[in-house]
Design a protein around this motif. Structure first.
Motif, mmCIF file in Angstrom:
data_model
loop_
_atom_site.group_PDB
_atom_site.id
_atom_site.type_symbol
_atom_site.label_atom_id
_atom_site.label_comp_id
_atom_site.label_asym_id
_atom_site.label_seq_id
_atom_site.Cartn_x
_atom_site.Cartn_y
_atom_site.Cartn_z
ATOM 1 N N ILE A 139 15.496 15.927 -15.117
ATOM 2 C CA ILE A 139 15.748 14.570 -15.293
ATOM 3 C C ILE A 139 14.914 13.588 -14.707
ATOM 4 N N ALA A 140 14.447 13.989 -13.453
ATOM 5 C CA ALA A 140 13.674 12.984 -12.617
ATOM 6 C C ALA A 140 12.276 13.433 -13.213
ATOM 7 N N LYS A 141 11.722 14.460 -13.539
ATOM 8 C CA LYS A 141 10.110 14.708 -13.834
ATOM 9 C C LYS A 141 10.158 14.174 -15.262
ATOM 10 N N LEU A 142 10.938 14.071 -16.096
ATOM 11 C CA LEU A 142 10.762 13.512 -17.517
ATOM 12 C C LEU A 142 11.244 12.076 -17.718
ATOM 13 N N ASN A 143 11.856 11.698 -16.670
ATOM 14 C CA ASN A 143 12.709 10.384 -16.658
ATOM 15 C C ASN A 143 13.369 10.220 -17.793
ATOM 16 N N LEU A 144 14.455 11.271 -17.898
ATOM 17 C CA LEU A 144 15.159 11.314 -18.929
ATOM 18 C C LEU A 144 16.359 10.307 -19.159
ATOM 19 N N GLU A 145 16.757 9.821 -20.299
ATOM 20 C CA GLU A 145 17.894 8.849 -20.314
ATOM 21 C C GLU A 145 18.960 9.601 -20.765
ATOM 22 N N ILE A 146 19.691 10.074 -19.612
ATOM 23 C CA ILE A 146 20.720 10.856 -19.970
ATOM 24 C C ILE A 146 22.259 10.280 -19.957
ATOM 25 N N HIS A 147 22.784 10.790 -21.038
ATOM 26 C CA HIS A 147 24.274 10.262 -21.449
ATOM 27 C C HIS A 147 25.282 11.536 -21.101
ATOM 28 N N LEU A 148 25.901 11.542 -20.062
ATOM 29 C CA LEU A 148 26.592 12.592 -19.683
ATOM 30 C C LEU A 148 28.007 12.398 -20.377
ATOM 31 N N TYR A 149 28.421 13.885 -20.919
ATOM 32 C CA TYR A 149 29.719 13.946 -21.247
ATOM 33 C C TYR A 149 30.603 15.255 -20.687
ATOM 34 N N VAL A 150 31.612 15.177 -20.312
ATOM 35 C CA VAL A 150 32.267 16.127 -19.569
ATOM 36 C C VAL A 150 33.618 16.180 -20.237
ATOM 37 N N PRO A 151 34.273 17.409 -19.879
ATOM 38 C CA PRO A 151 35.704 17.603 -20.522
ATOM 39 C C PRO A 151 36.446 16.750 -19.923
ATOM 40 N N LYS A 152 37.771 16.646 -20.472
ATOM 41 C CA LYS A 152 38.838 15.448 -19.983
ATOM 42 C C LYS A 152 39.761 15.946 -18.763
ATOM 43 N N GLN A 153 39.566 17.436 -18.717
ATOM 44 C CA GLN A 153 40.172 18.037 -17.552
ATOM 45 C C GLN A 153 39.271 18.804 -16.837
#
Length: 209
Positions: free
Chosen positions: A82-96
């Motif tokens: 993420i740092a090296k490539l300067n990624l535009e991260i959109h994080l999705y995680v389970p609801k539990q």
């Protein structure tokens, strides 16, 4: 709204891309896409496809569906990329949370009927939510021939039932070719990865079938 292609049209597209470099395939895809994105789970060789695509589109949306069961190595690897490539991260995680699920369900074995529920919770629901929110017309993936029987049956370009065009620029590449790509571009790789929904390495993950 995504364009729906016939099988003949998809075959024509794939025929035209045969022999093209991954860079040329990405360039073609970005020319026709209005809302492209790439998904990642930071498994081995994900750095290759992330570097390849974001080198041509720095603001490409990167959707990370984190099951909550990744290894410490994977999380460190993700932070590094993420740092090296300067990624535009959109994080999705389970609801539990995984801690809550560990108490009420744990990680069911594949033959356990609860495994389907588990997979829906930790992988499919976050993915569906991400795709619903972003509404892409083109999805970059790192599917490659030889990974699973299903992946052997598709090609560089395929289309899901939802109409989203899936583009796999490294489809015909081997691990050895990706190792060289990573070495040339100084892209880190990490092999200590765990997918709680697959168990077996040659089992389909559920997102592509």
């Amino acid at each position: 709204m995504s364009t729906l292609y016939t099988e003949a049209q998809l075959q024509e597209i794939n025929d035209s891309l045969k022999g093209k470099t991954p860079q040329e395939i990405v360039s073609w895809a970005l020319e026709i896409a209005k809302k492209p994105l790439i998904t990642t789970n930071f498994r081995p060789y994900e750095g290759s496809i992330l570097h390849l695509t974001t080198s041509q589109k720095e603001d490409l949306k990167v959707v990370w569906c984190d099951t909550g069961y990744n290894t410490p190595n994977t999380y460190r690897h993700a932070e590094e990329l993420i740092a090296k490539l300067n990624l535009e991260i959109h994080l999705y995680v389970p609801k539990q949370t995984s801690s809550h699920r560990d108490v009420v369900m744990g990680i069911p074995q594949i033959e356990d009927p609860m495994h389907k529920v588990f997979t829906e919770q930790v992988k499919l629901e976050p993915f569906k939510r991400a795709m619903s929110e972003h509404q892409p017309d083109l999805w970059f993936t790192n599917l490659r021939k030889g990974q699973t029987a299903f992946r052997d049956s598709i090609d560089i370009v395929s289309q899901g039932a939802d109409g989203v065009l899936k583009v796999s620029p490294f489809y015909d590449w081997s691990d050895e070719q990706l190792d060289l790509y990573n070495e040339e571009n100084k892209i880190p790789n990490e092999f200590k990865y765990f997918d709680p929904t697959k168990v077996l390495g040659n089992r389909e993950c559920g997102l592509h079938a």
